[in-house]
Design a protein around this motif. Sequence first.
Motif, PDB file in Angstrom:
ATOM      1  N   LEU A  89       0.824  -1.210   0.000  1.00  0.00           N
ATOM      2  CA  LEU A  89       0.000   0.000   0.000  1.00  0.00           C
ATOM      3  C   LEU A  89       0.859   1.261   0.000  1.00  0.00           C
ATOM      4  O   LEU A  89       0.527   2.253  -0.659  1.00  0.00           O
ATOM      5  N   TRP A  90       1.949   1.239   0.754  1.00  0.00           N
ATOM      6  CA  TRP A  90       2.853   2.391   0.830  1.00  0.00           C
ATOM      7  C   TRP A  90       3.357   2.758  -0.566  1.00  0.00           C
ATOM      8  O   TRP A  90       3.338   3.916  -0.969  1.00  0.00           O
ATOM      9  N   THR A  91       3.794   1.740  -1.299  1.00  0.00           N
ATOM     10  CA  THR A  91       4.328   1.969  -2.638  1.00  0.00           C
ATOM     11  C   THR A  91       3.233   2.418  -3.603  1.00  0.00           C
ATOM     12  O   THR A  91       3.389   3.414  -4.319  1.00  0.00           O
ATOM     13  N   ALA A  92       2.117   1.704  -3.620  1.00  0.00           N
ATOM     14  CA  ALA A  92       1.055   1.995  -4.593  1.00  0.00           C
ATOM     15  C   ALA A  92       0.378   3.337  -4.337  1.00  0.00           C
ATOM     16  O   ALA A  92       0.165   4.118  -5.275  1.00  0.00           O
ATOM     17  N   LEU A  93       0.034   3.625  -3.104  1.00  0.00           N
ATOM     18  CA  LEU A  93      -0.657   4.882  -2.809  1.00  0.00           C
ATOM     19  C   LEU A  93       0.285   6.080  -2.881  1.00  0.00           C
ATOM     20  O   LEU A  93      -0.134   7.181  -3.228  1.00  0.00           O
ATOM     21  N   GLY A  94       1.549   5.870  -2.567  1.00  0.00           N
ATOM     22  CA  GLY A  94       2.505   6.975  -2.583  1.00  0.00           C
ATOM     23  C   GLY A  94       3.031   7.330  -3.959  1.00  0.00           C
ATOM     24  O   GLY A  94       3.598   8.408  -4.151  1.00  0.00           O
ATOM     25  N   GLU A  95       2.813   6.451  -4.935  1.00  0.00           N
ATOM     26  CA  GLU A  95       3.312   6.698  -6.292  1.00  0.00           C
ATOM     27  C   GLU A  95       2.712   7.988  -6.855  1.00  0.00           C
ATOM     28  O   GLU A  95       1.496   8.148  -6.921  1.00  0.00           O
ATOM     29  N   GLY A  96       3.575   8.913  -7.192  1.00  0.00           N
ATOM     30  CA  GLY A  96       3.126  10.196  -7.720  1.00  0.00           C
ATOM     31  C   GLY A  96       2.706  11.178  -6.643  1.00  0.00           C
ATOM     32  O   GLY A  96       2.312  12.300  -6.936  1.00  0.00           O
ATOM     33  N   GLY A  97       2.774  10.762  -5.393  1.00  0.00           N
ATOM     34  CA  GLY A  97       2.425  11.628  -4.270  1.00  0.00           C
ATOM     35  C   GLY A  97       3.661  11.946  -3.453  1.00  0.00           C
ATOM     36  O   GLY A  97       4.736  12.159  -4.010  1.00  0.00           O
ATOM     37  N   SER A  98       3.517  11.921  -2.135  1.00  0.00           N
ATOM     38  CA  SER A  98       4.666  12.201  -1.272  1.00  0.00           C
ATOM     39  C   SER A  98       4.550  11.391   0.011  1.00  0.00           C
ATOM     40  O   SER A  98       3.455  11.096   0.490  1.00  0.00           O
ATOM     41  N   TYR A  99       5.711  11.038   0.541  1.00  0.00           N
ATOM     42  CA  TYR A  99       5.784  10.261   1.782  1.00  0.00           C
ATOM     43  C   TYR A  99       6.084  11.196   2.942  1.00  0.00           C
ATOM     44  O   TYR A  99       6.827  12.169   2.793  1.00  0.00           O
ATOM     45  N   GLU A 100       5.509  10.880   4.086  1.00  0.00           N
ATOM     46  CA  GLU A 100       5.667  11.715   5.265  1.00  0.00           C
ATOM     47  C   GLU A 100       6.047  10.834   6.451  1.00  0.00           C
ATOM     48  O   GLU A 100       6.155   9.625   6.329  1.00  0.00           O
ATOM     49  N   GLN A 101       6.235  11.440   7.592  1.00  0.00           N
ATOM     50  CA  GLN A 101       6.626  10.731   8.810  1.00  0.00           C
ATOM     51  C   GLN A 101       5.456   9.947   9.412  1.00  0.00           C
ATOM     52  O   GLN A 101       4.294  10.242   9.144  1.00  0.00           O
ATOM     53  N   CYS A 102       5.792   8.975  10.224  1.00  0.00           N
ATOM     54  CA  CYS A 102       4.841   8.239  11.069  1.00  0.00           C
ATOM     55  C   CYS A 102       3.778   7.473  10.283  1.00  0.00           C
ATOM     56  O   CYS A 102       2.643   7.347  10.723  1.00  0.00           O
ATOM     57  N   GLY A 103       4.138   6.972   9.096  1.00  0.00           N
ATOM     58  CA  GLY A 103       3.200   6.187   8.323  1.00  0.00           C
ATOM     59  C   GLY A 103       2.233   6.978   7.468  1.00  0.00           C
ATOM     60  O   GLY A 103       1.321   6.413   6.877  1.00  0.00           O
ATOM     61  N   TRP A 104       2.429   8.295   7.374  1.00  0.00           N
ATOM     62  CA  TRP A 104       1.555   9.148   6.569  1.00  0.00           C
ATOM     63  C   TRP A 104       2.101   9.265   5.157  1.00  0.00           C
ATOM     64  O   TRP A 104       3.317   9.303   4.945  1.00  0.00           O
ATOM     65  N   LEU A 105       1.199   9.369   4.210  1.00  0.00           N
ATOM     66  CA  LEU A 105       1.567   9.701   2.835  1.00  0.00           C
ATOM     67  C   LEU A 105       0.419  10.463   2.204  1.00  0.00           C
ATOM     68  O   LEU A 105      -0.708  10.443   2.698  1.00  0.00           O
ATOM     69  N   ARG A 106       0.740  11.162   1.140  1.00  0.00           N
ATOM     70  CA  ARG A 106      -0.280  11.821   0.317  1.00  0.00           C
ATOM     71  C   ARG A 106      -0.248  11.147  -1.035  1.00  0.00           C
ATOM     72  O   ARG A 106       0.813  11.005  -1.636  1.00  0.00           O
ATOM     73  N   ASP A 107      -1.409  10.749  -1.521  1.00  0.00           N
ATOM     74  CA  ASP A 107      -1.449  10.132  -2.845  1.00  0.00           C
ATOM     75  C   ASP A 107      -1.387  11.218  -3.922  1.00  0.00           C
ATOM     76  O   ASP A 107      -1.341  12.411  -3.614  1.00  0.00           O
ATOM     77  N   ARG A 108      -1.374  10.813  -5.177  1.00  0.00           N
ATOM     78  CA  ARG A 108      -1.218  11.782  -6.271  1.00  0.00           C
ATOM     79  C   ARG A 108      -2.415  12.721  -6.414  1.00  0.00           C
ATOM     80  O   ARG A 108      -2.323  13.728  -7.117  1.00  0.00           O
ATOM     81  N   TRP A 109      -3.519  12.430  -5.751  1.00  0.00           N
ATOM     82  CA  TRP A 109      -4.683  13.321  -5.768  1.00  0.00           C
ATOM     83  C   TRP A 109      -4.697  14.243  -4.555  1.00  0.00           C
ATOM     84  O   TRP A 109      -5.596  15.051  -4.404  1.00  0.00           O
ATOM     85  N   GLY A 110      -3.713  14.086  -3.664  1.00  0.00           N
ATOM     86  CA  GLY A 110      -3.590  14.955  -2.499  1.00  0.00           C
ATOM     87  C   GLY A 110      -4.233  14.429  -1.229  1.00  0.00           C
ATOM     88  O   GLY A 110      -4.158  15.073  -0.192  1.00  0.00           O
TER      89      GLY A 110
END
Length: 156
Positions: A89-110
């Motif tokens: 999930l980390w790889t797929a949802l983060g693709e085109g988005g951004s990774y953050e601390q503590c298990g957070w990420l933003r997907d490519r739609w924000g």
Amino acid sequence: MRVTQHLWFEKDMQAALHCYISLIPGSSLDWQTAVMADNPSGPAGSVQMAGFTLGDQRYMAIEAGPLDSFNHSFSIIVECDSQAEIDRLWTALGEGGSYEQCGWLRDRWGLSWQITPKRLGELMSHPDPAVAKRVTEAMLKMAKLDIAALEKAAKL
């Protein structure tokens, strides 16, 4: 009474929903339609709406142009049983988005997501406050959460 989360997309709602549904087991696109009346977001047919399910949660989405961007005030938490699920999930949802601390990420739609192991909650609520503190301190140093590293911190 039903409670449903609502997401407002500026564009690409269908691509986002298909991505989410493909990644989360037990998910489905339940319905979709165009708003067939002129409205503040555009002429008849230009605004799209959909109902979908992610795991055990109901959502509704609208694609109606810019309004308010997604922010950390709303995020989707996915509790995973294994490191393999977290990694996928980390790889797929983060693709085109951004990774953050503590298990957070933003997907490519924000949209903000928290990809966490179920084990984290157990360790952070450990009856020994020293264990909970060590686990929390370890988690705060991570971007993608690592179950083995969290368990190691618990055992120190």
